[in-house]
Scaffold this motif. Sequence first.
Motif, PDB file in Angstrom:
ATOM      1  N   ALA A   1      26.172   4.120 -12.839  1.00  0.00           N
ATOM      2  CA  ALA A   1      27.055   5.073 -13.529  1.00  0.00           C
ATOM      3  C   ALA A   1      26.634   6.444 -13.008  1.00  0.00           C
ATOM      4  N   HIS A   2      27.487   7.445 -13.141  1.00  0.00           N
ATOM      5  CA  HIS A   2      27.092   8.769 -12.608  1.00  0.00           C
ATOM      6  C   HIS A   2      26.657   9.692 -13.733  1.00  0.00           C
ATOM      7  N   TYR A   3      25.591  10.453 -13.481  1.00  0.00           N
ATOM      8  CA  TYR A   3      25.054  11.307 -14.548  1.00  0.00           C
ATOM      9  C   TYR A   3      25.371  12.775 -14.358  1.00  0.00           C
TER      10      TYR A   3
ATOM     11  N   ALA B   1      31.662  11.085 -22.501  1.00  0.00           N
ATOM     12  CA  ALA B   1      32.286   9.814 -22.120  1.00  0.00           C
ATOM     13  C   ALA B   1      32.194   9.598 -20.614  1.00  0.00           C
ATOM     14  N   ASP B   2      32.545  10.611 -19.848  1.00  0.00           N
ATOM     15  CA  ASP B   2      32.597  10.512 -18.383  1.00  0.00           C
ATOM     16  C   ASP B   2      31.460  11.299 -17.745  1.00  0.00           C
ATOM     17  N   ASP B   3      30.310  10.757 -17.512  1.00  0.00           N
ATOM     18  CA  ASP B   3      30.065   9.341 -17.617  1.00  0.00           C
ATOM     19  C   ASP B   3      28.794   9.126 -18.425  1.00  0.00           C
ATOM     20  N   GLY B   4      28.605  10.055 -19.423  1.00  0.00           N
ATOM     21  CA  GLY B   4      27.439   9.918 -20.286  1.00  0.00           C
ATOM     22  C   GLY B   4      27.361   8.553 -20.942  1.00  0.00           C
TER      23      GLY B   4
ATOM     24  N   GLY C   1      26.586  13.612  -8.252  1.00  0.00           N
ATOM     25  CA  GLY C   1      27.635  14.099  -7.352  1.00  0.00           C
ATOM     26  C   GLY C   1      28.901  13.269  -7.281  1.00  0.00           C
ATOM     27  N   GLU C   2      29.224  12.512  -8.340  1.00  0.00           N
ATOM     28  CA  GLU C   2      30.457  11.724  -8.314  1.00  0.00           C
ATOM     29  C   GLU C   2      31.664  12.643  -8.382  1.00  0.00           C
ATOM     30  N   GLU C   3      31.585  13.622  -9.284  1.00  0.00           N
ATOM     31  CA  GLU C   3      32.761  14.463  -9.566  1.00  0.00           C
ATOM     32  C   GLU C   3      33.153  15.340  -8.380  1.00  0.00           C
ATOM     33  N   SER C   4      32.222  15.673  -7.531  1.00  0.00           N
ATOM     34  CA  SER C   4      32.553  16.548  -6.409  1.00  0.00           C
ATOM     35  C   SER C   4      32.865  15.753  -5.139  1.00  0.00           C
TER      36      SER C   4
ATOM     37  N   LEU D   1      30.230   1.663 -14.146  1.00  0.00           N
ATOM     38  CA  LEU D   1      30.726   2.033 -15.482  1.00  0.00           C
ATOM     39  C   LEU D   1      31.325   3.429 -15.422  1.00  0.00           C
ATOM     40  N   GLU D   2      32.559   3.560 -15.893  1.00  0.00           N
ATOM     41  CA  GLU D   2      33.280   4.832 -15.793  1.00  0.00           C
ATOM     42  C   GLU D   2      34.088   5.102 -17.054  1.00  0.00           C
ATOM     43  N   ALA D   3      34.701   6.268 -17.113  1.00  0.00           N
ATOM     44  CA  ALA D   3      35.604   6.609 -18.217  1.00  0.00           C
ATOM     45  C   ALA D   3      36.631   7.607 -17.726  1.00  0.00           C
TER      46      ALA D   3
HETATM   47 ZN   LIG Z   1      33.486   9.763 -13.974  1.00  0.00          ZN
END
Ligand SMILES: [Zn+2]
Length: 745
Positions: free
Chosen positions: A124-126, A136-139, A169-172, A196-198
Amino acid sequence: MMRPRWALPGLVIALLAGALLLLRGLDRAPVRIVAATDHSTFSAERAFGHLRDLIGENVAHPPGSAAQRRIEARILGKLATSGYSPEVQAGLQCSPLAAGCTQVRNIVAVRKGREGGPAVMLTAHYDSVPGSAAAADDGAGVAAMLDIADLLATRAPLRHDVVLLFADGEESGLRGAMFFAQRHPLMRRVGLVVNLEARGVSGPSAMFETGAGNEALIRLFGEVVARPAANSLLYEVYRRMPNDTDFSVYRRDGQRGFNFAFTRGASLYHSSRDDLAHLDLHSLQHQGDNALAVLLGSAEAPFASLRADRDASYVDIATRGLLAWPATWNAAAAAILFLLTLVIVVRRLRVGWRPAGRAWLSILAVVLLLPLAGWLLSWPLGHWPDANPLDHPHPWPGRIALIAAALLVVLACARWLGREAGVAAVLGATWILVAILTLAIAVVVPGAAWALLLPLLVFALVGLRWPRAAAALAFAVAAWSSLYVFLLADVVLGFKLSQLKMLPLLVLALPLLPLAVACVERGSSRRLFTGLGVIVLAASLAGWWVPAHTFDRPRGVNLVHVQEEGAAPLWYLEGYEEPGRAVLDAMQFPATSRTLRRYGVQPREVHAKPAPPLAAPPPALSIDDEAVRDGRRIVRATLRSQRDAFTLLLALPEGSPVEGVRVEGQPVIEAAAPGPRVVGLHGLGYAPVRIELTARAGLPLEIVVLDIAPLVKSGESARLMQQRPAEAAPLQNGDQSIALRRVRL
Ligand SMILES: [Zn+2]
């Protein structure tokens, strides 16, 4: 035998209500929250405790931020407490995809298995977007992983190693996942990925992606997951959308696995209100349950058994079980069912040419009028008084208006055209059309075929003996599959596109037509017609009247301060949609928009007004050296932000002669392009970065350098933020300050 007049309409309404009841798991995750004291399985209560420890301050934590480093330390601490020896994999990862680079810090831990060999990876990405605390995304994914990590540590080892990757760095631009996939030695051993994502804050944790050849994986999923929420249509839709998750990186490398996300409350996705208060613990529980189940299932399975060349078609039955079969069966099954339907029509219904022609006319009318009715309703439901793109805070008036309108259209066509054709003719014609559509979809989009295939199967099997009973039974199945797709479509279609929302209702409308003709023949259609008309009217009025944006489902509105060297500073408002009259008035922005160049290069219509200057120095750029070779000019320079910015950008205006850009030696732009281009550099803080531009020589070369920092709340900015109505909230980059400078090289 006399039949009561209202039996058939009553049955239809009961079947629709029953289908909606079965589908309530689409709006809310169908699980009970496990208490923190129960250590036998995953507990959302415990995971939420982890999440509170991580992001209790409720601040955004994009890569490179102080908040991100704090969260990193907390994750490392928790993993160490559970007995792991986590490592941090740090570096600069660049990519031409979403051109740019991110300074990433991945956290990696391993739970050793009984055997060596291939490993299962849970990830999952932190990181967060710069404008959201990202509960939620992605806590939620991170918190679920922490509880699962702890459970794994206290249990006997599984057969295979489990790799735990808390990606950055998922969001970028998915760059933490890229960095791990390209440069971490553990990746070579990973044989299966669970991500795991949201894309929202509530709803079921749906399994929406597996990678190619998923027959064996789907079988495993159906066996081990207690409350499956999955169907192969979801994947067909997702595949055609521009969205990506970290899983895309692994899938492109040929990996397979399971990608889970919950998607209700999508207006809070990447919003400043994606916080602890808005996360639905049922979604967290479902997400954790699913992840643990497939992890335990696959980490004990021989890996070779999870490989398959074929895809499966699948759909969950009210999240109580999963129906799955090889996708290659779809076309053959559709062809056989088509033939059976022909037999039923010819042998059992015996329809003349004339009624048949009328029947086809009535069907044509349904097919044409359904989207038309949706388009008309899109005005009160989606355009007036306030457009809501997705995720309506009160979806039921709109949903009921559309469903009732579909029933009304069917009844109207039954009264005016179907009556003369008669039940048998309409029954035959509708199911022949359904069979043709099923065959077409089975060939073109096999994953979507179940929505028609299952009702057709019921009709063809029962109809050989009892065609009329088959019509009612098959309608029941069609109502369920049609409403399943209709409700699912909320995730991608707002009421503004009600004409498209109507298309899944066609699956229900066609099988309903012969039943409606039967109602008309029994003389019960008139009051029904009036009743449905009243429902459509009342529901549309209610849909028009309820607010499209609320505190819990806000409209995204960012306050942006832009300061270009040598120009007057400006405020402007930014969001996915127009900010709307209420926001403009409250924040005292002009009602008319003007064209501004976003990042100095991309033309965009915004509402803007003069702003006071802020202490926001633009990035420093120094030329290190330059050369001309083979008609190409190569400029090497060092770029550095002079403040606490989350993103540093290099923008190239339209028609720029630049053909290539490298950052610290890694390519981010590899060819010339006519339009404006932007290179985003994330997570660098004050660190300098070396860039190399290659451009056609002899042409003027202008670039824009800028950086974006969170807007500090003081003076006029504080007042404007205060004035923003409660039903609006920042999203994505959030309230921001842009400092910009044009440079002629
Ligand atoms: Zn995400």
